[in-house]
Each structure stands twice: as C-alpha cells, then as structure tokens.
Design an enzyme around this catalytic site. Structure first.
Site, PDB file in Angstrom:
ATOM      1  N   ASP A 209     -24.783  -3.026 -23.338  1.00 25.20           N
ATOM      2  CA  ASP A 209     -25.795  -3.487 -23.038  1.00 25.20           C
ATOM      3  C   ASP A 209     -27.193  -3.922 -24.030  1.00 25.20           C
ATOM      4  O   ASP A 209     -26.949  -2.391 -24.432  1.00 25.20           O
ATOM      5  CB  ASP A 209     -25.446  -3.236 -21.535  1.00 25.20           C
ATOM      6  CG  ASP A 209     -26.549  -2.262 -21.304  1.00 25.20           C
ATOM      7  OD1 ASP A 209     -28.120  -1.715 -21.724  1.00 25.20           O
ATOM      8  OD2 ASP A 209     -25.980  -0.973 -21.460  1.00 25.20           O
ATOM      9  N   ASP A 211     -29.691  -3.763 -22.237  1.00 20.10           N
ATOM     10  CA  ASP A 211     -30.268  -3.395 -21.351  1.00 20.10           C
ATOM     11  C   ASP A 211     -31.591  -4.574 -20.731  1.00 20.10           C
ATOM     12  O   ASP A 211     -29.968  -4.943 -20.616  1.00 20.10           O
ATOM     13  CB  ASP A 211     -32.345  -2.437 -22.417  1.00 20.10           C
ATOM     14  CG  ASP A 211     -32.631  -1.742 -21.189  1.00 20.10           C
ATOM     15  OD1 ASP A 211     -32.390  -1.512 -20.166  1.00 20.10           O
ATOM     16  OD2 ASP A 211     -33.789  -1.907 -21.575  1.00 20.10           O
TER      17      ASP A 211
HETATM   18  N1  LIG Z   1     -29.808   0.083 -20.560  1.00 21.78           N
HETATM   19  C1  LIG Z   1     -29.587   1.307 -20.166  1.00 21.78           C
HETATM   20  N2  LIG Z   1     -30.256   2.040 -19.810  1.00 21.78           N
HETATM   21  C2  LIG Z   1     -30.531   3.435 -19.275  1.00 21.78           C
HETATM   22  N3  LIG Z   1     -29.001   3.815 -19.078  1.00 21.78           N
HETATM   23  C3  LIG Z   1     -27.995   3.439 -19.456  1.00 21.78           C
HETATM   24  N4  LIG Z   1     -26.908   3.442 -19.615  1.00 21.78           N
HETATM   25  C4  LIG Z   1     -26.044   2.144 -20.110  1.00 21.78           C
HETATM   26  N5  LIG Z   1     -26.935   1.607 -20.519  1.00 21.78           N
HETATM   27  C5  LIG Z   1     -28.062   1.444 -19.732  1.00 21.78           C
END
Ligand SMILES: Nc1ncnc2[nH]cnc12
Ligand SMILES: CSC[C@H]1O[C@H](OP(=O)(O)O)[C@H](O)[C@@H]1O
Length: 289
Positions: A209, A211
């Site tokens: 992703d 975030d």
């Molecule tokens: N954006 C994110 N922040 C923290 N841990 C994660 N694990 C996967 N994506 C994450």
C-alpha cells in the site's frame, strides 16, 4: 545443527508449502515460547526453520510478538541466516504496491518492546548497528527476488512504528519529509536481536500500500494489505526458493558472526557462573563457563 536458514514469516505468510521432510517442534526458551511451533524442513537440500511471526492464526500483535524467544530458538537450532518476510507500506511514489524492497537501513519508533537479550541480566552489551542488515544476505535476497520475477528495490529505509494502529496522515507526511522509504511494525526489535545473536539478518519487504499520504490511492487498511499480499505471497515463496543457491555462494566475510567480540563491557571477573551458563548460547565462546 538442525537448520542453516531461519525464515520469519509475516502477515500472509503462515507456512512454507515448499518444505519437504517436515517436522513441527515446540521449543521453550529462557524468554518463553516462540510465536508458534517451528517447522523444520528441507528446501533445495538446505535445512530451514520457519516461524510464523504472528502465529499461524495471527494471534500476536506487533507489540506482543515474542521476538526474543523467536531469535533464541533459531539460534539454538544452529541457523546462521535469518530472513524476515514483511508487509510494508510505501512512503514514495516510485516504490509501488507489489514491488519488493530489501532495506539497508531502519529507524526505530517503537516504544514498548524488549530490545535486548541482556536487559536486567547484569551484563552490559553494546553491539554496533551502523549497518543493521547483513550486506551479504541482502545481496542474496535481492538476487533471489530478481530471479522470482518481481520488481525489487535493493535498498531503502524502513521505519518501524509501534502500531497496532496505522499512521495518521500527519505522521505519514512527517516520515516522508524525513526521507524514509517504507513503513511497517515489526522490523524492530528483530534487527537488534539478530545482531546480539550474531545472526545474519535481512528483510524481504512486500509492498502492499501507499500508507495514508497518497492523494489518489486508497488509504491503508487490513483489507488493502491482505488483498495485495494475496497477489504477491507466491512471488515471496519463489524468492525464498531461489535464495538457497545464492546463500551457498556467500563468502561469509560479513561481521555478523563476530558482532559480540568487542561488545561486552562488563568486567568478566564480575560475571557469575550462573549468568555465564544462562547466556552460554550467545556468549559461550567469549565467556567460558
Ligand atoms: N502502511 C503500513 N503501515 C504499517 N504497517 C504496514 N504493513 C503494511 N502496510 C503498512
Ligand atoms: C496485517 S497489516 C499490518 C501488519 O502487517 C505487517 O506485519 P509483518 O511485518 O509481520 O508482515 C505490519 O508490520 C503489521 O504488523
């Protein structure tokens, strides 16, 4: 020696189906039980010990992963290399979901995790972390990820937050302004413990992703992470398979195996036979009983 390679599987990686001659072992350590039973098996002729970091049912939150027990158990099985597989968010446009990253640096923002084997032992041990991941193992992991056919970034800085909540947008933008690359909740204290256990350690980060900073992308959520993991966990398994041949080619000239040589500050005359005995797995070669 029961195994040469240890694998710590993160979110979405709860077993290694490629292993043959498999046995499940329950290990008790001075730091309690590891995250789950450990699977010992063979991968392309190499013995491998696999631990699902959060447990097979994903029952340990990032703050409660029994990391000291996991690393103690891997050390007691004789492993030399430990690879962590982790889901991460990206803090940069050019690191896209489904890419892999093999980070070379880490920033620790965790606040409530035991970070040393030697807390309250009466032993003072300061290991060096300038290069927190093993450079040889990072090279092997990068080659293996390329061989698995994924887009891989061969360096990057991982910021480890405490969680379990994901970040606020202000935090995410702050980490970006610091020049950090990827974000997760589990690289610490694993990096610290691997060094204290004189194990070569590297991390295969699966980007799931952007975030929460990205204007056009959906903010991170468990469903986004699981959906992306579903898409790239097989590539991670391929990379682990490909890793074996690169491990065999490593020269073993990294400093990981002697990390404690000049790290123990406590006067040996003040270290009792009981403490020597308790830590003989880690310190036996430096502090005979
Ligand atoms: N954006 C994110 N922040 C923290 N841990 C994660 N694990 C996967 N994506 C994450
Ligand atoms: C399930 S989403 C958040 C969770 O995923 C990552 O875990 P791991 O590093 O074990 O793959 C992240 O660090 C969080 O723990």
């Amino acid at each position: 020696m029961d195994a040469e390679l240890g694998v710590i599987g993160g979110s979405g990686l709860y077993r290694m189906p490629e292993l043959t001659d498999v046995e499940e072992i329950a290990i008790e350590t001075p730091f309690g039980r590891p995250s789950d039973t450990i699977t010992l098996g063979t991968l392309h002729g190499m013995r491998v010990a696999f631990i699902p970091r959060h447990g097979r049912a994903h029952q340990h939150s990032p703050s409660n992963v029994p990391a000291r027990a996991n690393f103690w158990a891997l050390k007691s099985l004789g492993v030399q290399w430990v690879v962590s597989v982790s889901a991460v968010g990206s803090l940069r446009e050019e690191i896209a979901p489904l890419d892999f990253v093999v980070p070379d640096q880490v920033v620790d923002r965790t606040v409530r995790r035991p970070r040393s084997f030697f807390d309250e032992s009466g032993l003072v041990v300061h290991v060096t972390l300038d290069e927190p991941f093993c450079p040889e193992l990072r090279w092997a992991l990068t080659q293996a990820a390329i061989a698995a056919g994924v887009r891989v970034h061969d360096r990057g800085t991982y910021i480890c937050i405490e969680g379990p909540q994901f970040s606020t947008r202000a935090e995410s933008n702050l980490y970006r302004s610091w020049g950090l690359d990827i974000i997760g909740m589990t690289a610490m204290p694993e990096v610290r413990l691997a060094r204290e256990a004189e194990l070569c350690f590297a991390l295969l980060a699966l980007v799931t992703d952007y975030d929460v900073w990205h204007a056009e992308e959906e903010p991170v959520s468990v469903s986004v992470v699981l959906e992306r993991l579903h898409q790239n966990v097989q590539a991670a398994q391929r990379a682990l398979s490909a890793l074996i041949e690169y491990l065999r080619a490593l020269p073993g000239r990294c400093g990981c195996r002697t990390a404690l040589q000049h790290a123990i500050v406590t006067d040996p005359a003040a270290i009792s036979p009981e403490i020597r005995q308790r830590f003989s797995l880690l310190l036996g070669k430096y502090l005979p009983g």
